[in-house]
Write a protein that holds these residues in place. Structure first.
Motif, PDB file in Angstrom:
ATOM      1  N   GLU A  14       0.833  -1.200   0.000  1.00 26.57           N
ATOM      2  CA  GLU A  14       0.000   0.000   0.000  1.00 26.57           C
ATOM      3  C   GLU A  14       0.874   1.258   0.000  1.00 26.57           C
ATOM      4  O   GLU A  14       0.555   2.246  -0.688  1.00 26.57           O
ATOM      5  N   ALA A  15       1.975   1.232   0.736  1.00 26.91           N
ATOM      6  CA  ALA A  15       2.886   2.380   0.755  1.00 26.91           C
ATOM      7  C   ALA A  15       3.529   2.574  -0.623  1.00 26.91           C
ATOM      8  O   ALA A  15       3.670   3.705  -1.109  1.00 26.91           O
ATOM      9  N   PHE A  16       3.911   1.464  -1.254  1.00 23.71           N
ATOM     10  CA  PHE A  16       4.497   1.536  -2.604  1.00 23.71           C
ATOM     11  C   PHE A  16       3.480   2.100  -3.596  1.00 23.71           C
ATOM     12  O   PHE A  16       3.799   2.956  -4.424  1.00 23.71           O
ATOM     13  N   TRP A  17       2.234   1.634  -3.490  1.00 21.19           N
ATOM     14  CA  TRP A  17       1.162   2.113  -4.369  1.00 21.19           C
ATOM     15  C   TRP A  17       0.923   3.620  -4.166  1.00 21.19           C
ATOM     16  O   TRP A  17       0.760   4.362  -5.145  1.00 21.19           O
ATOM     17  N   ALA A  18       0.903   4.057  -2.912  1.00 19.60           N
ATOM     18  CA  ALA A  18       0.667   5.477  -2.634  1.00 19.60           C
ATOM     19  C   ALA A  18       1.767   6.352  -3.232  1.00 19.60           C
ATOM     20  O   ALA A  18       1.493   7.427  -3.790  1.00 19.60           O
ATOM     21  N   ASN A  19       3.016   5.898  -3.141  1.00 16.33           N
ATOM     22  CA  ASN A  19       4.123   6.653  -3.728  1.00 16.33           C
ATOM     23  C   ASN A  19       3.994   6.735  -5.245  1.00 16.33           C
ATOM     24  O   ASN A  19       4.253   7.778  -5.856  1.00 16.33           O
ATOM     25  N   MET A  20       3.578   5.621  -5.858  1.00 16.94           N
ATOM     26  CA  MET A  20       3.418   5.618  -7.310  1.00 16.94           C
ATOM     27  C   MET A  20       2.230   6.479  -7.731  1.00 16.94           C
ATOM     28  O   MET A  20       2.261   7.133  -8.768  1.00 16.94           O
ATOM     29  N   PRO A  62       1.966   6.999 -13.207  1.00 14.34           N
ATOM     30  CA  PRO A  62       2.470   5.785 -13.874  1.00 14.34           C
ATOM     31  C   PRO A  62       3.497   6.110 -14.947  1.00 14.34           C
ATOM     32  O   PRO A  62       3.393   7.129 -15.634  1.00 14.34           O
ATOM     33  N   ALA A  63       4.482   5.227 -15.088  1.00 14.79           N
ATOM     34  CA  ALA A  63       5.513   5.396 -16.114  1.00 14.79           C
ATOM     35  C   ALA A  63       5.459   4.277 -17.152  1.00 14.79           C
ATOM     36  O   ALA A  63       6.242   4.282 -18.098  1.00 14.79           O
ATOM     37  N   SER A  64       4.551   3.322 -16.982  1.00 15.90           N
ATOM     38  CA  SER A  64       4.464   2.191 -17.910  1.00 15.90           C
ATOM     39  C   SER A  64       3.041   1.641 -17.869  1.00 15.90           C
ATOM     40  O   SER A  64       2.279   1.929 -16.934  1.00 15.90           O
ATOM     41  N   PHE A  77       2.192  -1.331 -17.129  1.00 19.40           N
ATOM     42  CA  PHE A  77       2.063  -2.148 -15.919  1.00 19.40           C
ATOM     43  C   PHE A  77       1.774  -1.268 -14.713  1.00 19.40           C
ATOM     44  O   PHE A  77       0.939  -1.620 -13.869  1.00 19.40           O
ATOM     45  N   ASP A  78       2.458  -0.128 -14.634  1.00 21.95           N
ATOM     46  CA  ASP A  78       2.196   0.810 -13.532  1.00 21.95           C
ATOM     47  C   ASP A  78       0.716   1.183 -13.490  1.00 21.95           C
ATOM     48  O   ASP A  78       0.099   1.210 -12.419  1.00 21.95           O
ATOM     49  N   ARG A  79       0.156   1.465 -14.645  1.00 24.74           N
ATOM     50  CA  ARG A  79      -1.250   1.874 -14.694  1.00 24.74           C
ATOM     51  C   ARG A  79      -2.167   0.743 -14.243  1.00 24.74           C
ATOM     52  O   ARG A  79      -3.124   0.959 -13.491  1.00 24.74           O
ATOM     53  N   LEU A  80      -1.875  -0.479 -14.691  1.00 31.90           N
ATOM     54  CA  LEU A  80      -2.670  -1.629 -14.261  1.00 31.90           C
ATOM     55  C   LEU A  80      -2.599  -1.801 -12.745  1.00 31.90           C
ATOM     56  O   LEU A  80      -3.612  -2.081 -12.091  1.00 31.90           O
ATOM     57  N   PHE A  81      -1.408  -1.648 -12.206  1.00 35.24           N
ATOM     58  CA  PHE A  81      -1.222  -1.771 -10.766  1.00 35.24           C
ATOM     59  C   PHE A  81      -2.003  -0.695 -10.016  1.00 35.24           C
ATOM     60  O   PHE A  81      -2.728  -0.988  -9.054  1.00 35.24           O
ATOM     61  N   LEU A  82      -1.878   0.541 -10.462  1.00 34.58           N
ATOM     62  CA  LEU A  82      -2.554   1.642  -9.778  1.00 34.58           C
ATOM     63  C   LEU A  82      -4.071   1.462  -9.793  1.00 34.58           C
ATOM     64  O   LEU A  82      -4.751   1.749  -8.802  1.00 34.58           O
ATOM     65  N   GLU A  83      -4.607   0.998 -10.909  1.00 29.28           N
ATOM     66  CA  GLU A  83      -6.055   0.849 -11.030  1.00 29.28           C
ATOM     67  C   GLU A  83      -6.585  -0.359 -10.272  1.00 29.28           C
ATOM     68  O   GLU A  83      -7.712  -0.333  -9.763  1.00 29.28           O
TER      69      GLU A  83
END
Length: 230
Positions: A33-39, A44-46, A48-54
């Motif tokens: 959750e902390a990693f997600w909040a920082n991102m 998002p830079a990729s 995959f980042d966007r999929l993770f965030l969503e």
């Protein structure tokens, strides 16, 4: 293997996991959750980042449900002998001997509740067959139950472990801890597959008592937001 572990006379501490699921899961949740909040703050830079965030808020809720399920089980139910700590695999079905290779390394074992192995094997069967795994899952539990019938406490821990979205956490962690492009691409495909199958997995969770053949004699408390069992 489980039965030998339940009767082990030696004190086991360094690989002991029984009773620690809530704490270990909560730590894993907090870290991600902390990693997600920082991102989220950085953007998002990729793809995959966007999929993770969503997707993370959904899987965060599922993971928190699993933690609460374990907590409620420990409060509401009484463990029996079958709930004693046993020799289990760190991660099934990654143990090679399961598929026929006869190398059994104790380094791959932990001292934990048998629900650890049972749930991970069911997860494996579901991943292979989807909702068509009902017959083989039911037969698996019937065979296990002939040797060691499961208690209500054990069934609830099996279900809690199936609730915890371990494949999602492993996929996210694997992607962000490797610099190998091929491995990252493989994890991106795995994440997309997980997300596409999320509704089907909800159906599997909702119908698990029926699938396992216990609906008539074991009450698994319902997770309210899951769809009604078909």
């Amino acid at each position: 293997m489980h039965e030998y572990g339940r009767s082990c006379p030696l004190p086991i501490t360094s690989c002991r996991r029984i009773g620690q699921w809530r704490e270990l899961w909560a730590k894993r949740i907090d870290q991600m959750e902390a990693f997600w909040a920082n991102m989220m703050a950085a953007g998002p830079a990729s793809p995959f980042d966007r999929l993770f965030l969503e997707s993370f808020p959904y899987y965060l809720g599922l993971a928190e449900n699993a933690v609460q399920y374990v907590a409620d089980t420990e409060l509401d139910d009484e463990p029996l002998r079958v709930d004693y700590a046993a020799f289990c695999h760190e991660r099934l079905p990654q143990a090679g001997w399961v598929e026929g290779t006869e190398a059994k390394l104790p380094l791959d074992w932990v001292y934990d509740h048998c629900a650890r192995d049972l749930a991970e094997w069911v997860r494996h069967l579901y991943n292979k067959r989807g909702l068509g795994c009902q017959r083989v899952v039911r037969q698996f539990f019937q065979d296990y139950g002939h040797l060691a019938p499961l208690s209500s406490f054990a069934w609830r821990l099996v279900y809690a472990r199936l609730l915890f979205p371990l494949p999602y956490f492993e996929c996210i962690e694997a992607y962000y801890t490797t610099a190998d492009r091929e491995e990252q691409a493989r994890q991106e495909r795995a994440l997309r597959k997980l997300l596409d199958a999320s509704r089907e997995y909800e159906q599997f969770l909702a119908s698990f008592a029926e699938t396992a053949g216990i609906a008539n004699h074991i009450r698994l408390p319902a997770v309210e937001w899951l769809p009604p069992a078909p």
